[in-house]
Design an enzyme around this catalytic site. Structure first.
Site, PDB file in Angstrom:
ATOM      1  N   HIS A 176      40.601  37.538  30.859  1.00  0.00           N
ATOM      2  CA  HIS A 176      40.593  38.374  29.659  1.00  0.00           C
ATOM      3  C   HIS A 176      41.707  39.418  29.789  1.00  0.00           C
ATOM      4  CE1 HIS A 176      38.109  40.431  32.681  1.00  0.00           C
ATOM      5  NE2 HIS A 176      38.498  41.555  32.111  1.00  0.00           N
TER       6      HIS A 176
ATOM      7  N   LYS B 261      42.366  36.477  36.217  1.00  0.00           N
ATOM      8  CA  LYS B 261      41.608  37.191  35.195  1.00  0.00           C
ATOM      9  C   LYS B 261      41.700  36.412  33.886  1.00  0.00           C
ATOM     10  CE  LYS B 261      41.463  41.892  33.272  1.00  0.00           C
ATOM     11  NZ  LYS B 261      42.237  43.151  33.177  1.00  0.00           N
TER      12      LYS B 261
END
Length: 224
Positions: free
Chosen positions: A110, A108
């Site tokens: 963010h 991921k």
């Protein structure tokens, strides 16, 4: 409940839910197997809850020392989550609350980022999966755990097929489960195994018709 009763109960529960079936099935290795086990069919609140209870019991019975659980994506995620809940309610844990974590397949970019979700990987970690075939998810899990500075303590699976790997003309001397245990120096704990399925076939007339086919398959591909 004794370990043998729990193993027998799990085999029967798997049959009731259609997770364990007898017949002719082409499995991932290309072999025609006289039985098939698909843990993905434990797919309701009741069945996953009961499955988690069996995982928790097998882990408590194993005497493996552990601090947390890890579920490899994707199958291991609900298994680790549900087993952590079952352990929290298990009388043998004396109220101990066991943390768990799992990984994402894709990092991921963010928020908190990274591939790991849940409690920080630390201490002795039990990896939870349904079965071991090629051992790929175990290898990836072991690498993640060690990179975090934690220690793989065991692998906990639903069913040990006790089956040798490789093509028919070059069968391995060991099963996938044995190879994982030897390669990483950790125990593999299973709720049940092919031996428990054979015991059911020996003892229950309702399933006796499948005994010969399963015994022949075990004689060809099985390990002790």
């Amino acid at each position: 409940m004794s370990q043998s009763n729990a193993r027998n109960d799990f085999v029967r529960f798997s049959l009731e839910q259609g997770v364990l079936r007898f017949g002719e099935f082409r499995v991932k290795s290309g072999r025609i197997s006289p039985y098939f086990f698909n843990a993905g069919l434990f797919n309701s609140g009741f069945t996953v809850g009961r499955l988690a209870g069996f995982y928790a019991q097998a882990l408590v019975d194993s005497d493996v020392g552990f601090d947390m659980l890890f579920g490899p994506a994707y199958k291991g995620i609900p298994l680790a989550t549900a087993t952590a809940v079952a352990l929290a309610n298990h009388p043998g844990m004396n109220g101990r609350d066991v943390p768990f974590a799992f990984n994402r397949k894709e990092a991921k970019d963010h928020g908190e980022g990274g591939t790991l979700v849940g409690a920080p990987l630390q201490g002795r970690v039990v990896i939870i999966d349904d079965v071991i075939t090629a051992g790929t998810s175990v290898r990836e899990s072991v690498d993640l755990i060690r990179e975090a500075g934690a220690e793989p303590a065991a692998v906990l699976i639903a069913l040990d097929r006790m089956e040798r790997a490789g093509p028919d003309d070059a069968l391995s001397a060991h099963s996938a489960v044995q190879e994982v245990s030897q390669r990483y120096g950790i125990p593999v704990v299973s709720i049940a195994s092919l031996s428990d399925i054979m015991q059911l076939l020996d003892q229950d007339a309702d399933f006796a018709e499948h005994r010969e086919a399963v015994a022949a398959y075990r004689a060809k591909y099985g390990v002790v």
